[in-house]
Write a protein that holds these residues in place. Sequence first.
Motif, PDB file in Angstrom:
ATOM      1  N   LEU A 235       0.825  -1.204   0.000  1.00 51.17           N
ATOM      2  CA  LEU A 235       0.000   0.000   0.000  1.00 51.17           C
ATOM      3  C   LEU A 235       0.860   1.256   0.000  1.00 51.17           C
ATOM      4  O   LEU A 235       0.531   2.254  -0.661  1.00 51.17           O
ATOM      5  CB  LEU A 235      -0.928  -0.007   1.220  1.00 51.17           C
ATOM      6  N   LEU A 236       1.971   1.203   0.740  1.00 50.81           N
ATOM      7  CA  LEU A 236       2.870   2.352   0.758  1.00 50.81           C
ATOM      8  C   LEU A 236       3.474   2.592  -0.623  1.00 50.81           C
ATOM      9  O   LEU A 236       3.528   3.734  -1.103  1.00 50.81           O
ATOM     10  CB  LEU A 236       3.972   2.131   1.792  1.00 50.81           C
ATOM     11  N   PHE A 238       2.203   1.589  -3.462  1.00 53.33           N
ATOM     12  CA  PHE A 238       1.124   2.036  -4.348  1.00 53.33           C
ATOM     13  C   PHE A 238       0.812   3.507  -4.117  1.00 53.33           C
ATOM     14  O   PHE A 238       0.606   4.279  -5.066  1.00 53.33           O
ATOM     15  CB  PHE A 238      -0.117   1.173  -4.113  1.00 53.33           C
ATOM     16  N   ASN A 239       0.779   3.892  -2.841  1.00 49.63           N
ATOM     17  CA  ASN A 239       0.501   5.295  -2.519  1.00 49.63           C
ATOM     18  C   ASN A 239       1.599   6.210  -3.061  1.00 49.63           C
ATOM     19  O   ASN A 239       1.325   7.273  -3.620  1.00 49.63           O
ATOM     20  CB  ASN A 239       0.382   5.454  -1.004  1.00 49.63           C
ATOM     21  N   MET A 240       2.857   5.776  -2.893  1.00 43.96           N
ATOM     22  CA  MET A 240       3.964   6.572  -3.413  1.00 43.96           C
ATOM     23  C   MET A 240       3.907   6.650  -4.931  1.00 43.96           C
ATOM     24  O   MET A 240       4.132   7.715  -5.526  1.00 43.96           O
ATOM     25  CB  MET A 240       5.297   5.964  -2.967  1.00 43.96           C
ATOM     26  N   SER A 241       3.556   5.497  -5.575  1.00 44.46           N
ATOM     27  CA  SER A 241       3.454   5.510  -7.039  1.00 44.46           C
ATOM     28  C   SER A 241       2.345   6.431  -7.507  1.00 44.46           C
ATOM     29  O   SER A 241       2.519   7.201  -8.458  1.00 44.46           O
ATOM     30  CB  SER A 241       3.211   4.077  -7.533  1.00 44.46           C
ATOM     31  N   GLU A 242       1.188   6.358  -6.813  1.00 41.65           N
ATOM     32  CA  GLU A 242       0.080   7.237  -7.194  1.00 41.65           C
ATOM     33  C   GLU A 242       0.431   8.694  -6.934  1.00 41.65           C
ATOM     34  O   GLU A 242       0.089   9.578  -7.735  1.00 41.65           O
ATOM     35  CB  GLU A 242      -1.175   6.858  -6.393  1.00 41.65           C
ATOM     36  N   SER A 243       1.137   8.943  -5.838  1.00 36.40           N
ATOM     37  CA  SER A 243       1.530  10.327  -5.550  1.00 36.40           C
ATOM     38  C   SER A 243       2.474  10.852  -6.625  1.00 36.40           C
ATOM     39  O   SER A 243       2.319  11.974  -7.110  1.00 36.40           O
ATOM     40  CB  SER A 243       2.200  10.404  -4.177  1.00 36.40           C
ATOM     41  N   ASN A 246       0.414  11.344  -9.793  1.00 37.57           N
ATOM     42  CA  ASN A 246      -0.395  12.565  -9.712  1.00 37.57           C
ATOM     43  C   ASN A 246       0.473  13.811  -9.811  1.00 37.57           C
ATOM     44  O   ASN A 246       0.100  14.796 -10.467  1.00 37.57           O
ATOM     45  CB  ASN A 246      -1.183  12.582  -8.402  1.00 37.57           C
TER      46      ASN A 246
END
Length: 405
Positions: A235-236, A238-243, A246
Motif C-alpha cells: 500500500l505504501l 502504491f501510494n507513493m506511485s500514485e503520488s 499525480n
Amino acid sequence: MKEALDRLLARLRMRLAKTPIPRFFSWWGTELLACLPERWRKLIAGSNEALLVEQDAEEFVVSRERERHTVELGRIARNLGAEAQVAEFRRLQASIQNPALRAIFCIPESSTLTRNLSLPAAAEDNLRQVLGFEMDRQTPFKADQVYFDSRIVARDSASRSLRVELIVLPKALLDPQLASIGGGAIDFDAVDVRSRTDGDGARRGINLLPVEKRARRRDMRLPLNLGLAAAAVLLLLFNMSESLSNRQIAVETMQAEVDKAAAAAREVVDLKKSLQDSIDGANFLSEKKRNGVLTIALLNDLTGRLNDDTYLERLSVERNQIQIQGQSKEAASLINVLGDSPFLGNPKLEGQIQPDPRTGKDRFTISAEPRSAVPAQAGQDTQDPGLQATVSGDGEPKEDSDGTP
C-alpha cells in the motif's frame, strides 16, 4: 538449529527489555486502549484470557481467567476414566466463546521452592543456562531433577548486577499430576504457580513447563503480521506511485499551461515589436525631418552669411556630412563666417584653395557636420518664400522675375 535460533531470539528479547522501548509501548498501548469504547477494550483484553486447571483433593477445578479475575466453569472428578476426563474437559472448553484459549495447569505456591539470587548483568544473555549451573548450589536438587523458571526482579546499573527470582518444582511432583488428568492426553500451554493467600488467586506469570512438553499451537500472529506488513509495504508503494503519478500529471499540466502562456507572451512580444516597427516606420520621415538639417533653412542661412563676391557651385547634404563647393575672393575667411552658423558644425577646408583664372576667384571645398538643434527662428524663416535662393548649374546665381539676384 532451532535451539540456536531460540537462544538468539531470547538474547534479542533480553536486550530489548533493557531499553526504554517496551515501557514506552506499554504506556502507549494503555493510553490508546483508554481512548476506545469499553466494548472494544473488553474485546481486546480477551486475548489475555486463559483456561486454568487446578488439582483438588478429589476433583480438577476448571476456571476461566479474564482480566485477572477467575470464574469457575466446572469440576472433573479424579476417579473418572481418562477418556471421560478428556471429554468433560473438552465440553467445558467448548462452553466458552473462545475454545482456543490457552490451557494452564496451576499448582499451589507451597509446592515450589523460591530463591532470590544476585547475578552479574552479563548473565542475562544466558540466564537459563547460568541458573542450570547454579541449581545444585542454590537448591537441594540437580538441574535434571526439576522444572524451573525465573523472573528478573530488578537491575542495578551501578553495580552491574541482577536480582533474579528462581522458582523450582521437582519433576517427581509435577509429572504425576499432569498424567492424572486425562491420562496425559490433555496438552497444556503452561504450568504456573497460583497463590492461595491472595484474594483473587493471582498467578505468578511464569511457565515451569519445558518447551518440548508445551501444547503445539500454530501461531497465526507471525504470518498474519508478516501479511499485514507486506500489505502495508504494498500500500505504501502504491501510494507513493500514485503520488508520483499525480505529481507528474500536475507537473505536465502546469508545464502545458506555462508553454501556452509563454507562446501567448511571445505572440504579444511579436505583435508589440511589429507595432513598434510600424510606428518607427511611420515616424521615420517626420523624425528625420525634425532632427535633420532642413535644406531650405540651410540655403537661407548661407545666403545671409556669404558676401556678394562668393557664390556656390555645389551643396551636398548626405547623412552626417555637409559639403560646400564654390568660389570666393576671400575663401580663407569663410571658415570663421560659417562657424557661426547654427546648422554647420566644425567647418573646415578640404584640400587646397585653387585660383580660377577664368573668374579671378579662389575655388574652395568646405566640409562640416550638421547640427541637430535648429533655432526656432531659423525654422520660422524657412517658411518665408521671399528668403529662398537657387543655384544654377554653372555656378552663377539666377535672377528672380523682378531682376534681383
